[in-house]
Design a protein around this motif. Structure first.
Motif, PDB file in Angstrom:
ATOM      1  N   VAL A 195     -12.518  69.132 -51.989  1.00 59.77           N
ATOM      2  CA  VAL A 195     -13.134  67.964 -52.628  1.00 59.77           C
ATOM      3  C   VAL A 195     -12.675  66.687 -51.912  1.00 59.77           C
ATOM      4  O   VAL A 195     -11.493  66.497 -51.639  1.00 59.77           O
ATOM      5  CB  VAL A 195     -12.742  67.937 -54.124  1.00 59.77           C
ATOM      6  CG1 VAL A 195     -13.193  66.649 -54.785  1.00 59.77           C
ATOM      7  CG2 VAL A 195     -13.370  69.146 -54.831  1.00 59.77           C
ATOM      8  N   LEU A 196     -13.632  65.824 -51.599  1.00 62.45           N
ATOM      9  CA  LEU A 196     -13.334  64.593 -50.863  1.00 62.45           C
ATOM     10  C   LEU A 196     -12.855  63.514 -51.830  1.00 62.45           C
ATOM     11  O   LEU A 196     -13.435  63.337 -52.914  1.00 62.45           O
ATOM     12  CB  LEU A 196     -14.582  64.098 -50.130  1.00 62.45           C
ATOM     13  CG  LEU A 196     -15.245  65.100 -49.175  1.00 62.45           C
ATOM     14  CD1 LEU A 196     -16.539  64.513 -48.610  1.00 62.45           C
ATOM     15  CD2 LEU A 196     -14.296  65.491 -48.044  1.00 62.45           C
ATOM     16  N   GLU A 197     -11.838  62.766 -51.410  1.00 62.14           N
ATOM     17  CA  GLU A 197     -11.322  61.690 -52.262  1.00 62.14           C
ATOM     18  C   GLU A 197     -12.341  60.546 -52.365  1.00 62.14           C
ATOM     19  O   GLU A 197     -12.436  59.864 -53.372  1.00 62.14           O
ATOM     20  CB  GLU A 197     -10.009  61.185 -51.651  1.00 62.14           C
ATOM     21  CG  GLU A 197      -9.219  60.299 -52.567  1.00 62.14           C
ATOM     22  CD  GLU A 197      -7.978  59.770 -51.859  1.00 62.14           C
ATOM     23  OE1 GLU A 197      -7.482  60.402 -50.900  1.00 62.14           O
ATOM     24  OE2 GLU A 197      -7.504  58.694 -52.283  1.00 62.14           O
ATOM     25  N   HIS A 198     -13.111  60.341 -51.294  1.00 64.12           N
ATOM     26  CA  HIS A 198     -14.113  59.252 -51.279  1.00 64.12           C
ATOM     27  C   HIS A 198     -15.505  59.882 -51.104  1.00 64.12           C
ATOM     28  O   HIS A 198     -15.981  60.026 -49.970  1.00 64.12           O
ATOM     29  CB  HIS A 198     -13.829  58.286 -50.130  1.00 64.12           C
ATOM     30  CG  HIS A 198     -12.470  57.665 -50.219  1.00 64.12           C
ATOM     31  ND1 HIS A 198     -11.376  58.203 -49.592  1.00 64.12           N
ATOM     32  CD2 HIS A 198     -12.037  56.568 -50.883  1.00 64.12           C
ATOM     33  CE1 HIS A 198     -10.313  57.455 -49.858  1.00 64.12           C
ATOM     34  NE2 HIS A 198     -10.692  56.459 -50.637  1.00 64.12           N
ATOM     35  N   PRO A 199     -16.150  60.256 -52.208  1.00 63.24           N
ATOM     36  CA  PRO A 199     -17.404  61.022 -52.110  1.00 63.24           C
ATOM     37  C   PRO A 199     -18.653  60.166 -51.848  1.00 63.24           C
ATOM     38  O   PRO A 199     -19.703  60.702 -51.546  1.00 63.24           O
ATOM     39  CB  PRO A 199     -17.501  61.680 -53.496  1.00 63.24           C
ATOM     40  CG  PRO A 199     -16.761  60.768 -54.408  1.00 63.24           C
ATOM     41  CD  PRO A 199     -15.671  60.126 -53.607  1.00 63.24           C
ATOM     42  N   VAL A 200     -18.518  58.849 -51.970  1.00 65.22           N
ATOM     43  CA  VAL A 200     -19.719  57.997 -51.873  1.00 65.22           C
ATOM     44  C   VAL A 200     -19.965  57.580 -50.425  1.00 65.22           C
ATOM     45  O   VAL A 200     -19.029  57.243 -49.699  1.00 65.22           O
ATOM     46  CB  VAL A 200     -19.552  56.740 -52.753  1.00 65.22           C
ATOM     47  CG1 VAL A 200     -20.698  55.759 -52.544  1.00 65.22           C
ATOM     48  CG2 VAL A 200     -19.451  57.152 -54.209  1.00 65.22           C
ATOM     49  N   THR A 201     -21.233  57.630 -50.016  1.00 67.16           N
ATOM     50  CA  THR A 201     -21.624  57.086 -48.708  1.00 67.16           C
ATOM     51  C   THR A 201     -22.908  56.284 -48.885  1.00 67.16           C
ATOM     52  O   THR A 201     -23.614  56.430 -49.891  1.00 67.16           O
ATOM     53  CB  THR A 201     -21.894  58.201 -47.670  1.00 67.16           C
ATOM     54  OG1 THR A 201     -22.915  59.063 -48.175  1.00 67.16           O
ATOM     55  CG2 THR A 201     -20.652  58.996 -47.341  1.00 67.16           C
ATOM     56  N   TYR A 202     -23.212  55.458 -47.879  1.00 66.15           N
ATOM     57  CA  TYR A 202     -24.510  54.784 -47.795  1.00 66.15           C
ATOM     58  C   TYR A 202     -25.192  55.258 -46.524  1.00 66.15           C
ATOM     59  O   TYR A 202     -24.563  55.347 -45.472  1.00 66.15           O
ATOM     60  CB  TYR A 202     -24.327  53.265 -47.804  1.00 66.15           C
ATOM     61  CG  TYR A 202     -23.953  52.775 -49.181  1.00 66.15           C
ATOM     62  CD1 TYR A 202     -24.942  52.437 -50.095  1.00 66.15           C
ATOM     63  CD2 TYR A 202     -22.629  52.712 -49.581  1.00 66.15           C
ATOM     64  CE1 TYR A 202     -24.616  52.030 -51.385  1.00 66.15           C
ATOM     65  CE2 TYR A 202     -22.290  52.301 -50.861  1.00 66.15           C
ATOM     66  CZ  TYR A 202     -23.287  51.961 -51.754  1.00 66.15           C
ATOM     67  OH  TYR A 202     -22.962  51.570 -53.029  1.00 66.15           O
ATOM     68  N   GLN A 203     -26.479  55.596 -46.665  1.00 69.41           N
ATOM     69  CA  GLN A 203     -27.208  56.135 -45.518  1.00 69.41           C
ATOM     70  C   GLN A 203     -28.579  55.476 -45.419  1.00 69.41           C
ATOM     71  O   GLN A 203     -29.073  54.910 -46.393  1.00 69.41           O
ATOM     72  CB  GLN A 203     -27.335  57.659 -45.658  1.00 69.41           C
ATOM     73  CG  GLN A 203     -25.961  58.341 -45.714  1.00 69.41           C
ATOM     74  CD  GLN A 203     -26.031  59.857 -45.777  1.00 69.41           C
ATOM     75  OE1 GLN A 203     -26.938  60.464 -45.229  1.00 69.41           O
ATOM     76  NE2 GLN A 203     -25.084  60.463 -46.450  1.00 69.41           N
ATOM     77  N   TRP A 204     -29.166  55.601 -44.225  1.00 65.74           N
ATOM     78  CA  TRP A 204     -30.447  54.947 -43.960  1.00 65.74           C
ATOM     79  C   TRP A 204     -31.421  55.917 -43.292  1.00 65.74           C
ATOM     80  O   TRP A 204     -31.021  56.764 -42.486  1.00 65.74           O
ATOM     81  CB  TRP A 204     -30.243  53.743 -43.018  1.00 65.74           C
ATOM     82  CG  TRP A 204     -29.527  52.614 -43.686  1.00 65.74           C
ATOM     83  CD1 TRP A 204     -30.085  51.533 -44.280  1.00 65.74           C
ATOM     84  CD2 TRP A 204     -28.106  52.467 -43.858  1.00 65.74           C
ATOM     85  NE1 TRP A 204     -29.108  50.721 -44.813  1.00 65.74           N
ATOM     86  CE2 TRP A 204     -27.885  51.269 -44.567  1.00 65.74           C
ATOM     87  CE3 TRP A 204     -26.998  53.231 -43.481  1.00 65.74           C
ATOM     88  CZ2 TRP A 204     -26.617  50.811 -44.895  1.00 65.74           C
ATOM     89  CZ3 TRP A 204     -25.725  52.782 -43.818  1.00 65.74           C
ATOM     90  CH2 TRP A 204     -25.544  51.585 -44.522  1.00 65.74           C
ATOM     91  N   GLN A 205     -32.678  55.748 -43.626  1.00 66.21           N
ATOM     92  CA  GLN A 205     -33.761  56.504 -42.990  1.00 66.21           C
ATOM     93  C   GLN A 205     -34.390  55.602 -41.929  1.00 66.21           C
ATOM     94  O   GLN A 205     -34.596  54.407 -42.173  1.00 66.21           O
ATOM     95  CB  GLN A 205     -34.790  56.881 -44.081  1.00 66.21           C
ATOM     96  CG  GLN A 205     -36.178  57.236 -43.612  1.00 66.21           C
ATOM     97  CD  GLN A 205     -36.260  58.664 -43.066  1.00 66.21           C
ATOM     98  OE1 GLN A 205     -35.263  59.380 -42.952  1.00 66.21           O
ATOM     99  NE2 GLN A 205     -37.468  59.074 -42.704  1.00 66.21           N
ATOM    100  N   HIS A 206     -34.657  56.157 -40.740  1.00 64.50           N
ATOM    101  CA  HIS A 206     -35.348  55.391 -39.693  1.00 64.50           C
ATOM    102  C   HIS A 206     -36.533  56.211 -39.214  1.00 64.50           C
ATOM    103  O   HIS A 206     -36.402  57.420 -39.009  1.00 64.50           O
ATOM    104  CB  HIS A 206     -34.404  55.141 -38.514  1.00 64.50           C
ATOM    105  CG  HIS A 206     -33.152  54.403 -38.885  1.00 64.50           C
ATOM    106  ND1 HIS A 206     -33.145  53.066 -39.222  1.00 64.50           N
ATOM    107  CD2 HIS A 206     -31.860  54.821 -38.994  1.00 64.50           C
ATOM    108  CE1 HIS A 206     -31.907  52.691 -39.504  1.00 64.50           C
ATOM    109  NE2 HIS A 206     -31.115  53.732 -39.388  1.00 64.50           N
ATOM    110  N   THR A 207     -37.661  55.574 -39.020  1.00 59.34           N
ATOM    111  CA  THR A 207     -38.824  56.334 -38.551  1.00 59.34           C
ATOM    112  C   THR A 207     -38.700  56.578 -37.047  1.00 59.34           C
ATOM    113  O   THR A 207     -37.950  55.889 -36.343  1.00 59.34           O
ATOM    114  CB  THR A 207     -40.128  55.561 -38.814  1.00 59.34           C
ATOM    115  OG1 THR A 207     -40.158  54.409 -37.953  1.00 59.34           O
ATOM    116  CG2 THR A 207     -40.251  55.120 -40.263  1.00 59.34           C
TER     117      THR A 207
END
Ligand SMILES: C[S@@+](CC[C@H](N)C(=O)[O-])C[C@H]1O[C@@H](n2cnc3c(N)ncnc32)[C@H](O)[C@@H]1O
Length: 267
Positions: A195-207
């Protein structure tokens, strides 16, 4: 921007220890001589012996060091403290002369102080972490020598709109969307239970259009853009089968592009 980058970096730092002991990355086999590069990358990029290479988002350096074993003089860049420490340690264990620099992609031009390379390489799971493709492509343009080669292989953005649900692919995300997507996952993609201590990420979709246009805008001329109906790993569990070459393909119909690769030259 700094906020997203800090959150993502903590998550990647957490993943490193899990990846280092994971069967997915199999460091023992790599140390024993296995080349981690997919044959697609090796065939499409060609001979790298004697050439200088900048590897963007190099993770803990397996691919960078595989290119180094093939004769390239490699500089790997990644923003995670932990992956860079591990990459440096593997480099020392293998007696190779690769260099690893801890830097955010968006500060890397400054860090590299105008140094230019014969090749810029990046691959598999990189673009979704980048909010701004212009900054990324400008770095590539600035880091290549005139006539130098850019090569990338990456998940196809069309595949990014799907998710596997109950052994079927479901359309889940918009193709045309530049907003930051908040993601939360207690574990990493290797299938390990840690289990990861920092589970949150931000991600982006690019065409695909955004990607090619960013590269063109940074002074690169396309040699090819290839689309492939396979992936290097089981991207959609429950919907894929592995072929005789080890590639993962959709079980029911092989009609979606799952990967793309680009080779381009700096004008
Ligand atoms: C999925 S991994 C790349 C995997 C690589 N193909 C491999 O399997 O070895 C993505 C990498 O991007 C790095 N990364 C994410 N955002 C970054 C940023 N803004 N600047 C530099 N590195 C970044 C992460 O630390 C991670 O090592």
């Amino acid at each position: 921007m700094a906020h997203y980058s800090d959150i993502n970096r903590l998550n990647w730092n957490d993943r490193t220890a899990v990846h280092a002991k994971s069967a997915f990355y199999n460091i023992e086999a790599f140390l024993a001589g296995e080349n981690s590069l997919p044959e697609l990358d090796r065939e499409e990029l060609g001979d790298v012996a004697g050439l200088s290479m900048l590897h963007l988002q190099c993770h803990f350096g397996k691919d960078s060091l595989s290119w180094a074993r093939m004769g390239a003089r490699v500089t790997g860049v990644d923003f995670s403290d932990e992956v860079i420490d591990l990459a440096r340690s593997l480099n020392t264990q293998l007696g190779l002369d690769a260099r690893f620099i801890r830097s955010d992609i968006y500060n890397a031009a400054e860090t590299l102080q105008g140094e230019q390379f014969d090749i810029v390489y990046t691959s598999y799971g990189v673009l979704c972490w980048l909010p701004d493709l212009k900054g990324w492509a400008d770095l590539i343009g600035a880091a290549l020598k005139p006539g130098g080669t850019f090569y990338m292989a990456e998940s196809h953005p069309l595949a990014g709109i799907f998710e596997a649900q109950n052994d079927r692919l479901e359309m889940r995300y918009p193709y045309f969307d530049n907003e930051a997507l908040r993601c939360e996952s207690a574990t990493t993609y290797t299938g390990d239970p840690d289990v990861l201590e920092h589970p949150v990420t931000y991600q982006w979709q690019h065409t695909l259009g955004d990607i090619v246009s960013a590269l063109a805008g940074a002074g690169l001329t396309l040699e090819f853009l290839h689309e492939h109906p396979f992936t290097e790993y089981n991207a959609f569990p429950g919907t894929m089968i592995q072929d005789e070459r080890g590639k993962w393909r959709l079980r029911e119909n092989n009609c979606l592009p799952l990967l793309f690769s680009i080779k381009a030259v700096k004008r």
